[in-house]
Design a protein around this motif. Structure first.
Motif, short mmCIF file in Angstrom:
data_model
loop_
_atom_site.label_atom_id
_atom_site.label_comp_id
_atom_site.label_asym_id
_atom_site.label_seq_id
_atom_site.Cartn_x
_atom_site.Cartn_y
_atom_site.Cartn_z
N GLY A 1 10.30 -7.38 -0.38
CA GLY A 1 10.80 -6.03 -0.60
C GLY A 1 11.51 -5.50 0.63
O GLY A 1 11.85 -6.26 1.55
N LEU A 2 11.70 -4.18 0.68
CA LEU A 2 12.35 -3.57 1.85
C LEU A 2 11.33 -3.29 2.93
O LEU A 2 10.27 -2.73 2.67
N VAL A 3 11.68 -3.67 4.16
CA VAL A 3 10.84 -3.39 5.32
C VAL A 3 11.58 -2.38 6.17
O VAL A 3 12.72 -2.61 6.59
N PHE A 4 10.95 -1.22 6.41
CA PHE A 4 11.49 -0.15 7.24
C PHE A 4 10.79 -0.23 8.59
O PHE A 4 9.58 -0.06 8.67
N THR A 5 11.56 -0.53 9.64
CA THR A 5 10.99 -0.67 10.98
C THR A 5 11.49 0.46 11.86
O THR A 5 12.66 0.47 12.28
N PRO A 6 10.63 1.44 12.16
CA PRO A 6 11.06 2.58 12.96
C PRO A 6 11.05 2.28 14.46
O PRO A 6 10.19 1.54 14.95
N ALA A 7 12.02 2.84 15.15
CA ALA A 7 12.08 2.85 16.61
C ALA A 7 12.55 4.25 16.97
O ALA A 7 13.69 4.47 17.37
N LEU A 8 11.64 5.21 16.77
CA LEU A 8 11.97 6.62 16.94
C LEU A 8 11.44 7.14 18.27
O LEU A 8 10.44 6.65 18.79
N MET A 9 12.12 8.14 18.79
CA MET A 9 11.73 8.74 20.07
C MET A 9 11.01 10.07 19.82
O MET A 9 11.32 10.78 18.87
N GLY A 10 10.07 10.39 20.71
CA GLY A 10 9.45 11.70 20.72
C GLY A 10 8.32 11.92 19.73
O GLY A 10 7.84 13.04 19.60
N PRO B 1 3.71 6.05 -2.46
CA PRO B 1 4.41 4.77 -2.58
C PRO B 1 3.79 3.82 -3.60
O PRO B 1 4.46 2.92 -4.10
N ASP B 2 2.51 3.99 -3.93
CA ASP B 2 1.86 3.12 -4.90
C ASP B 2 1.71 3.78 -6.27
O ASP B 2 1.15 3.19 -7.18
N GLY B 3 2.19 5.02 -6.38
CA GLY B 3 2.06 5.76 -7.64
C GLY B 3 3.25 5.55 -8.54
O GLY B 3 4.13 4.73 -8.29
N ASP B 4 3.29 6.30 -9.62
CA ASP B 4 4.36 6.17 -10.60
C ASP B 4 5.32 7.37 -10.52
O ASP B 4 5.81 7.85 -11.52
N GLY B 5 5.58 7.82 -9.31
CA GLY B 5 6.45 8.96 -9.10
C GLY B 5 7.80 8.57 -8.54
O GLY B 5 8.36 7.53 -8.88
N LEU C 1 7.88 6.92 0.37
CA LEU C 1 7.60 5.75 1.20
C LEU C 1 6.25 5.90 1.88
O LEU C 1 5.74 7.01 2.04
N PRO C 2 5.66 4.78 2.33
CA PRO C 2 4.45 4.88 3.14
C PRO C 2 4.75 5.68 4.41
O PRO C 2 5.87 5.69 4.91
N VAL D 1 6.86 -0.30 7.62
CA VAL D 1 6.33 -0.10 6.27
C VAL D 1 7.16 -0.91 5.29
O VAL D 1 8.36 -1.12 5.49
N THR D 2 6.51 -1.38 4.22
CA THR D 2 7.17 -2.21 3.22
C THR D 2 7.07 -1.57 1.85
O THR D 2 6.01 -1.06 1.47
N MET D 3 8.18 -1.60 1.12
CA MET D 3 8.22 -1.16 -0.28
C MET D 3 8.60 -2.38 -1.11
O MET D 3 9.75 -2.81 -1.12
N SER D 4 7.62 -2.95 -1.81
CA SER D 4 7.80 -4.23 -2.49
C SER D 4 8.81 -4.18 -3.65
O SER D 4 9.44 -5.18 -3.94
N GLU D 5 8.98 -3.06 -4.29
CA GLU D 5 9.84 -2.99 -5.47
C GLU D 5 11.26 -2.51 -5.15
O GLU D 5 12.04 -2.27 -6.07
N MET D 6 11.61 -2.35 -3.88
CA MET D 6 12.92 -1.81 -3.51
C MET D 6 13.86 -2.88 -2.99
O MET D 6 13.43 -3.87 -2.40
#
Length: 169
Positions: A49-58, A104-108, A113-114, A127-132
Motif C-alpha cells: 500500500g501507500l507508505v507516508f514517511t514524515p520528515a517534519l520540523m518543529g 484508517p481501519d474504519g469504513d469512513g 490516515l493513521p 504510516v501505511t495505508m494498505s488499500e491506497m
C-alpha cells in the motif's frame, strides 16, 4: 513541488522492488496564509500500500491528526464565520461519499490516515495505508493537525486546526 521518482522500498514494508514515490513539500499554515517550510512527507507506493514517511520540523513528542483532504490547496478560507488555516483544502477525501470519520481501519473517509507519532527524540513514524495507491491521493492536500485524532468526531476527529499542509502532485 512534488516529484515522482523510482525509489527502493524500505526493508520493513515488503519485498525489495522498485516503486514510485512522491515528495510532498509541507508548509506551516495559519489563518493568515501559507508560511515557511515545515519539512516534507514522502509518499511511496509499495506492494503493501501507500507508505507516508514524515520528515517534519518543529513537532513535539505526541500524536498528530493526519489526513488527505479533497482539494489541492493549502490556502486559508472562511469556515464557521472565521478565517481558518488551510480551509481551502476542503473536507477529508471521501470518494465513496460515506460522510463518516471512522479512522484508517474504519469504513469512513478514504482520507483518514493513521496519526503521525513523534517520539521523545523527535523521530516520526512512517504510516501505511494498505488499500491506497498514488493515483488515489494525487491532486489532493495532505494535512497535519495540531493534536491527536479521536477517529470518531466528525469532521476531523477533534484534532484541532491544521498546522502543516502540502499538495500532492
Amino acid at each position: 513541488m512534488g516529484q515522482t521518482s523510482p525509489a527502493s522500498v524500505p526493508a520493513n514494508v515488503g519485498p525489495r522492488e522498485e516503486t514510485l514515490s512522491i515528495t510532498v513539500q509541507m508548509n506551516n499554515v495559519s489563518a493568515e496564509g501559507v508560511g515557511d517550510s515545515a519539512g516534507k512527507i514522502t509518499v511511496a507506493e509499495t506492494a503493501n500500500g501507500l507508505v507516508f514517511t514524515p520528515a517534519l520540523m518543529g513537532l513535539k513528542q505526541g500524536e498528530y491528526g493526519f489526513h488527505v483532504h479533497q482539494n489541492p490547496s493549502c490556502e486559508p478560507a472562511m469556515k464557521d464565520g472565521a478565517q481558518q488555516p488551510a480551509a481551502s483544502a476542503g473536507g477529508h477525501l471521501d470518494p465513496a461519499d460515506t460522510g463518516k470519520h471512522a479512522g484508517p481501519d474504519g469504513d469512513g473517509h478514504l482520507g483518514d490516515l493513521p496519526m503521525i507519532r513523534v517520539n521523545s527524540d523527535g523521530n516520526q513514524q512512517a504510516v501505511t495505508m494498505s488499500e491506497m495507491k498514488l493515483e488515489d491521493v494525487k491532486n489532493h492536500a495532505l494535512v497535519v493537525h495540531q493534536q491527536a485524532d479521536d477517529y470518531s468526531t466528525s469532521p476531523s476527529g477533534n484534532s484541532g486546526s491544521p498546522i502543516a499542509c502540502g499538495v500532492i502532485r
